[in-house]
Design an enzyme around this catalytic site. Structure first.
Site, mmCIF file in Angstrom:
data_model
loop_
_atom_site.group_PDB
_atom_site.id
_atom_site.type_symbol
_atom_site.label_atom_id
_atom_site.label_comp_id
_atom_site.label_asym_id
_atom_site.label_seq_id
_atom_site.Cartn_x
_atom_site.Cartn_y
_atom_site.Cartn_z
ATOM 1 N N ARG A 236 68.416 38.168 135.339
ATOM 2 C CA ARG A 236 69.273 38.415 134.174
ATOM 3 C C ARG A 236 68.557 37.952 132.899
ATOM 4 O O ARG A 236 68.020 36.854 132.836
ATOM 5 C CB ARG A 236 70.584 37.650 134.329
ATOM 6 C CG ARG A 236 71.550 37.805 133.153
ATOM 7 C CD ARG A 236 71.444 36.678 132.167
ATOM 8 N NE ARG A 236 72.451 36.745 131.103
ATOM 9 C CZ ARG A 236 72.450 35.980 130.018
ATOM 10 N NH1 ARG A 236 71.498 35.106 129.831
ATOM 11 N NH2 ARG A 236 73.396 36.091 129.113
ATOM 12 N N VAL A 237 68.548 38.803 131.913
ATOM 13 C CA VAL A 237 68.005 38.424 130.612
ATOM 14 C C VAL A 237 69.135 38.568 129.598
ATOM 15 O O VAL A 237 69.833 39.579 129.592
ATOM 16 C CB VAL A 237 66.805 39.321 130.243
ATOM 17 C CG1 VAL A 237 66.401 39.113 128.797
ATOM 18 C CG2 VAL A 237 65.619 39.015 131.157
ATOM 19 N N GLY A 238 69.317 37.561 128.779
ATOM 20 C CA GLY A 238 70.397 37.606 127.795
ATOM 21 C C GLY A 238 69.918 38.120 126.452
ATOM 22 O O GLY A 238 68.943 38.871 126.356
ATOM 23 N N ASP A 239 70.596 37.679 125.412
ATOM 24 C CA ASP A 239 70.283 38.147 124.057
ATOM 25 C C ASP A 239 69.077 37.432 123.449
ATOM 26 O O ASP A 239 68.410 37.966 122.565
ATOM 27 C CB ASP A 239 71.492 37.943 123.138
ATOM 28 C CG ASP A 239 71.918 36.479 123.063
ATOM 29 O OD1 ASP A 239 71.788 35.753 124.075
ATOM 30 O OD2 ASP A 239 72.385 36.048 121.993
ATOM 31 N N GLY B 20 75.633 35.986 125.487
ATOM 32 C CA GLY B 20 74.501 36.871 125.235
ATOM 33 C C GLY B 20 74.828 38.337 125.420
ATOM 34 O O GLY B 20 74.389 39.191 124.641
ATOM 35 N N THR C 129 71.175 27.197 124.188
ATOM 36 C CA THR C 129 70.068 27.928 123.588
ATOM 37 C C THR C 129 69.736 27.187 122.311
ATOM 38 O O THR C 129 70.569 26.460 121.791
ATOM 39 C CB THR C 129 70.557 29.349 123.209
ATOM 40 O OG1 THR C 129 70.931 30.031 124.397
ATOM 41 C CG2 THR C 129 69.517 30.164 122.465
ATOM 42 N N THR D 114 73.500 31.813 119.348
ATOM 43 C CA THR D 114 73.727 31.153 120.631
ATOM 44 C C THR D 114 75.132 31.545 121.082
ATOM 45 O O THR D 114 76.004 31.748 120.238
ATOM 46 C CB THR D 114 73.636 29.620 120.539
ATOM 47 O OG1 THR D 114 74.644 29.142 119.643
ATOM 48 C CG2 THR D 114 72.283 29.150 120.036
ATOM 49 N N GLY D 115 75.329 31.660 122.366
ATOM 50 C CA GLY D 115 76.663 32.029 122.857
ATOM 51 C C GLY D 115 76.574 33.149 123.879
ATOM 52 O O GLY D 115 75.559 33.311 124.547
HETATM 53 N N1 ASP Z 1 72.842 33.300 124.485
HETATM 54 C C1 ASP Z 1 72.361 32.687 125.684
HETATM 55 C C2 ASP Z 1 72.260 33.732 126.758
HETATM 56 O O1 ASP Z 1 73.151 34.548 126.870
HETATM 57 C C3 ASP Z 1 73.222 31.568 126.192
HETATM 58 C C4 ASP Z 1 73.715 30.593 125.165
HETATM 59 O O2 ASP Z 1 73.374 30.655 124.008
HETATM 60 O O3 ASP Z 1 74.492 29.700 125.538
HETATM 61 O O4 ASP Z 1 71.327 33.661 127.537
#
Ligand code: ASP
Length: 423
Positions: free
Chosen positions: A281-284, A307, A253, A304-305
């Site tokens: 799927r929708v993340g953060d 989500g 991200t 980032t990380g």
């Molecule tokens: N945060 C992002 C998500 O969950 C993925 C990422 O940052 O690696 O979609």
């Protein structure tokens, strides 16, 4: 194909948290093909108090785009446009497989993108989730903000809106990402009809590794995957990279926050989300308050990380509120990380499968990059990229010592094999 899902599960014995087995995303190291040399500072100047304006901070995959965006900001450009200039770079780059064009697809082989933005001076926000066929979703989120009375559009409606306001529809799945996806399908194919079947001369029974030393079994598996990568037409120099992405699916991200000399501040975040995620799927990243939050009175934060974990602590909003109540950027970010830890009652057996990096910028120019774990490995620590007149990448301050593991759990490749393989 000799690596079966059953084998994969059987050999997924977990290593110790501090053993440094982290293999999470490649994203922070991703560079555009002709990117500049990165200057890495071990000193996190957020701790020594760089309070300069203007300033831009971002995830490290935006490093190469900071010079242009900083010049634009310094010459009076809008803070959100400056931040968008940074994240558009990786969105356009087919070789950055964590956002935009070339992003690793979902489990059905379709690239689905998420993004959001907040403009401090006007206190407006826009967001899009699960968008197909449109590369610059960060700019689409700005268009939602400017051209609609809504804040968030998703899926087909978001795509149709993007086309209506002039974004081109294009195929986001590069040939390389398609082949990596196919290789991933085949790797997980013991329970479906993907990959060569019983009639293939190289087929082996799922338990064929039994009795052999694990290192040998894994060397064979990696070699077999590489052979399949070659059969799929992946170029020789990219084959090992494809195998790595199959065994340790990348995430990634980019977040960026920009502050000008007048104290105006904005932020945005864009992503292709988790590799091989479920469709829809929708993340953060597109969630205002989780993947990004900006308050003109206080500051801006992004993530980032993992989500799913960040949504549950409304990470970016929590951080901005913490700063509003007097915490420094670093304290504010650490507090959000501790809330993630609290959600698992500190259970390290679960926390080792999560990771999170926060990028925090206060209105006075103080900033911090904080993360749950130190990085993917000793050689690849988490970094925040900064430009406040000098461009640099800084190693983040981590809550825990050690390196995270992937979830779903990556296979337990023996250390000696992994060392060679992950080089
Ligand atoms: N945060 C992002 C998500 O969950 C993925 C990422 O940052 O690696 O979609």
């Amino acid at each position: 194909m000799t690596v079966s899902r059953r084998d994969f599960v059987k050999t997924s014995v977990l290593g110790a948290v501090a053993a440094g087995v982290g293999t999470r995303a490649q994203a922070e190291d991703a560079k555009p093909s002709a990117g500049p040399q990165e200057h890495v500072s071990q000193e996190n100047q957020s701790q020594t108090g760089s309070h300069k304006r203007p300033i831009i901070i971002c995830a490290n995959n935006g490093y190469a785009y900071l010079d242009d965006a900083f010049a634009f900001l310094k010459s009076g450009g809008d803070t959100l446009d400056a931040a968008l200039k940074v994240v558009k770079g990786p969105e356009d780059d087919p070789n950055d497989d964590t956002v935009g064009l070339g992003g690793i697809p979902n489990e059905e082989g379709v690239v689905e993108l998420d993004a959001c933005c907040m403009h401090g001076p006007t206190r407006c926000a826009g967001s899009v989730g699960g968008v197909r066929n449109i590369k610059n979703v960060s700019l689409v989120s700005k268009a939602v903000m400017e051209h609609t009375g809504h804040v968030m559009l998703v899926g087909e409606g978001a795509e149709r809106f993007a086309v209506a306001v002039g974004f081109p529809r294009e195929n986001l799945l590069t040939e390389h990402s398609r082949k990596v996806w196919l290789l991933w399908k085949e790797f997980h194919s013991n329970e479906d009809w993907w990959g060569p079947g019983l009639a293939d001369p190289h087929w082996q029974a799922p338990d064929s590794g039994n009795g052999k030393p694990q290192a040998e079994v894994w060397q064979e598996r990696i070699q077999n995957l590489r052979t399949r990568a070659a059969d799929l037409g992946i170029e020789p120099e990219l084959q090992m990279d494809a195998v790595r992405k199959v065994l340790f699916p990348p995430t990634g991200t980019i977040h960026c926050s920009a502050l000008n000399d007048k104290g105006e501040i904005s932020g945005c975040t864009t992503t292709s989300g988790l590799s091989f995620k479920l469709p829809g799927r929708v993340g953060d990243s597109p969630i205002i308050g989780a993947g990004c939050y900006t308050d003109q009175d206080v500051g801006s934060a992004g993530a980032t990380g993992s989500g799913e974990e960040n949504i549950k602590v409304a990470g970016a909003h929590t951080i901005v509120e913490n700063m509003r109540h007097g915490m420094s950027p670093q304290e504010a970010g650490m507090d959000a990380l501790k809330r993630i830890v609290r959600n698992y009652n500190g259970d390290m057996n679960k926390l080792r499968f999560l990771d999170m990096t926060y990028y925090v910028l206060r209105k006075d120019g103080a900033y911090a990059g904080v993360s749950l774990w130190e990085g993917y490995s000793k050689e690849r620590p988490h970094k925040i990229a900064v430009h406040d007149g000098s461009r640099r990448a800084e190693v983040t301050v981590s809550l825990f010592k050690g390196y995270s593991q992937d979830f779903p759990p990556a296979p337990n490749v023996p250390e000696e094999v992994k060392k060679e393989f992950m080089k």
